[in-house]
Design a protein around this motif. Structure first.
Motif, PDB file in Angstrom:
ATOM      1  N   ASP A  16      34.653  24.382 -20.408  1.00 11.20           N
ATOM      2  CA  ASP A  16      34.024  23.184 -20.137  1.00 11.20           C
ATOM      3  C   ASP A  16      35.421  22.204 -20.835  1.00 11.20           C
ATOM      4  O   ASP A  16      35.158  22.031 -22.064  1.00 11.20           O
ATOM      5  CB  ASP A  16      32.360  22.893 -20.174  1.00 11.20           C
ATOM      6  N   ILE A  17      35.569  21.274 -20.278  1.00 15.31           N
ATOM      7  CA  ILE A  17      36.357  20.032 -21.051  1.00 15.31           C
ATOM      8  C   ILE A  17      35.756  18.645 -21.070  1.00 15.31           C
ATOM      9  O   ILE A  17      35.233  18.171 -19.504  1.00 15.31           O
ATOM     10  CB  ILE A  17      37.727  19.746 -20.514  1.00 15.31           C
ATOM     11  N   ILE A  49      29.805  10.580 -22.776  1.00 14.86           N
ATOM     12  CA  ILE A  49      30.956  11.437 -21.987  1.00 14.86           C
ATOM     13  C   ILE A  49      30.444  10.642 -20.730  1.00 14.86           C
ATOM     14  O   ILE A  49      29.141  10.226 -20.387  1.00 14.86           O
ATOM     15  CB  ILE A  49      29.855  12.950 -21.712  1.00 14.86           C
ATOM     16  N   VAL A  50      31.722  10.695 -20.716  1.00 14.53           N
ATOM     17  CA  VAL A  50      32.026  10.039 -19.112  1.00 14.53           C
ATOM     18  C   VAL A  50      32.274  10.951 -17.483  1.00 14.53           C
ATOM     19  O   VAL A  50      33.149  10.569 -16.719  1.00 14.53           O
ATOM     20  CB  VAL A  50      33.311   9.149 -19.247  1.00 14.53           C
ATOM     21  N   GLU A  51      33.033  12.324 -17.838  1.00  5.58           N
ATOM     22  CA  GLU A  51      33.935  12.991 -17.549  1.00  5.58           C
ATOM     23  C   GLU A  51      33.964  14.488 -18.243  1.00  5.58           C
ATOM     24  O   GLU A  51      33.806  14.609 -19.440  1.00  5.58           O
ATOM     25  CB  GLU A  51      35.760  12.337 -17.093  1.00  5.58           C
ATOM     26  N   HIS A  52      33.888  15.491 -16.453  1.00  3.59           N
ATOM     27  CA  HIS A  52      33.616  16.728 -17.153  1.00  3.59           C
ATOM     28  C   HIS A  52      34.524  17.761 -15.826  1.00  3.59           C
ATOM     29  O   HIS A  52      34.688  17.457 -15.143  1.00  3.59           O
ATOM     30  CB  HIS A  52      31.747  17.006 -16.886  1.00  3.59           C
ATOM     31  N   TRP A  53      35.304  18.099 -16.302  1.00  2.00           N
ATOM     32  CA  TRP A  53      35.964  19.898 -16.170  1.00  2.00           C
ATOM     33  C   TRP A  53      35.746  21.327 -16.626  1.00  2.00           C
ATOM     34  O   TRP A  53      35.092  20.838 -17.369  1.00  2.00           O
ATOM     35  CB  TRP A  53      37.719  19.144 -16.394  1.00  2.00           C
ATOM     36  N   ILE A  89      36.662  20.229 -26.356  1.00  2.00           N
ATOM     37  CA  ILE A  89      36.247  21.728 -24.730  1.00  2.00           C
ATOM     38  C   ILE A  89      35.775  22.775 -25.218  1.00  2.00           C
ATOM     39  O   ILE A  89      36.046  22.993 -26.649  1.00  2.00           O
ATOM     40  CB  ILE A  89      38.083  22.131 -24.825  1.00  2.00           C
ATOM     41  N   LEU A  90      34.644  23.163 -24.404  1.00  2.00           N
ATOM     42  CA  LEU A  90      33.865  24.027 -25.390  1.00  2.00           C
ATOM     43  C   LEU A  90      34.148  25.634 -24.796  1.00  2.00           C
ATOM     44  O   LEU A  90      34.251  25.694 -23.126  1.00  2.00           O
ATOM     45  CB  LEU A  90      32.471  24.321 -24.834  1.00  2.00           C
ATOM     46  N   HIS A  91      34.111  26.906 -24.817  1.00  2.00           N
ATOM     47  CA  HIS A  91      34.594  27.578 -24.574  1.00  2.00           C
ATOM     48  C   HIS A  91      32.978  28.816 -24.562  1.00  2.00           C
ATOM     49  O   HIS A  91      32.719  28.536 -25.452  1.00  2.00           O
ATOM     50  CB  HIS A  91      34.995  29.278 -25.335  1.00  2.00           C
TER      51      HIS A  91
END
Length: 149
Positions: free
Chosen positions: A119-120, A128-132, A101-103
């Protein structure tokens, strides 16, 4: 029966969720991969450098961005064309197992306040396989003096 229940209660403190069972070294490796990916992609807008961090597939949950690895390539093309000077400064990074998780403070155009982004990323085998993400404009005036970062 009572002794079985007491026995089960006694082992509960030792039960660990899969996310928290991850090795600290793999969490650090996941953080490193996401940070390098983010810089290559969002700051340098270099798809080829960023692409090596993708797994065999990429699921995108942002409703305004196309899905998949090719969709991400299209998104970077958009950034490169419309916001060539955009920069993202990572303020905080957290890892929990296969999630990073990034802020972020993202500024698309110089001289603007920018946006606060969380960002998650989900990784599989270090890729990396998924992003929210959740995005919020930095307002001119806030209801408090705490700041967004």
């Amino acid at each position: 029966m009572r002794s079985i229940i007491i026995g089960l209660i006694g082992i509960l403190p030792f039960v660990v969720s899969p996310a928290s069972a991850a090795e600290p070294a793999s969490e650090e490796a996941n953080k490193k991969a996401v940070l390098e990916f983010y810089d290559a992609a969002l700051n340098r807008k270099d798809f080829d450098a960023a692409a090596k961090y993708f797994g065999p597939h990429y699921i995108q949950h942002n409703p305004t961005a196309p899905d998949g690895i090719e969709g991400f390539k299209t998104f970077l093309g958009f950034l490169k064309e419309k916001f060539p000077d955009s920069r993202s400064e990572i303020k905080r990074v957290f890892a929990d197992g296969d999630y990073v998780i990034l802020h972020v403070h993202s500024v698309r155009e110089k001289g603007t306040r920018g946006r606060a982004i969380v960002d998650i990323f989900r990784l599989e085998n270090g890729k990396i396989v998924e992003h929210w993400d959740v995005i919020q404009e930095v307002p001119e005036k806030a209801a408090n003096t705490n700041g967004m970062f």
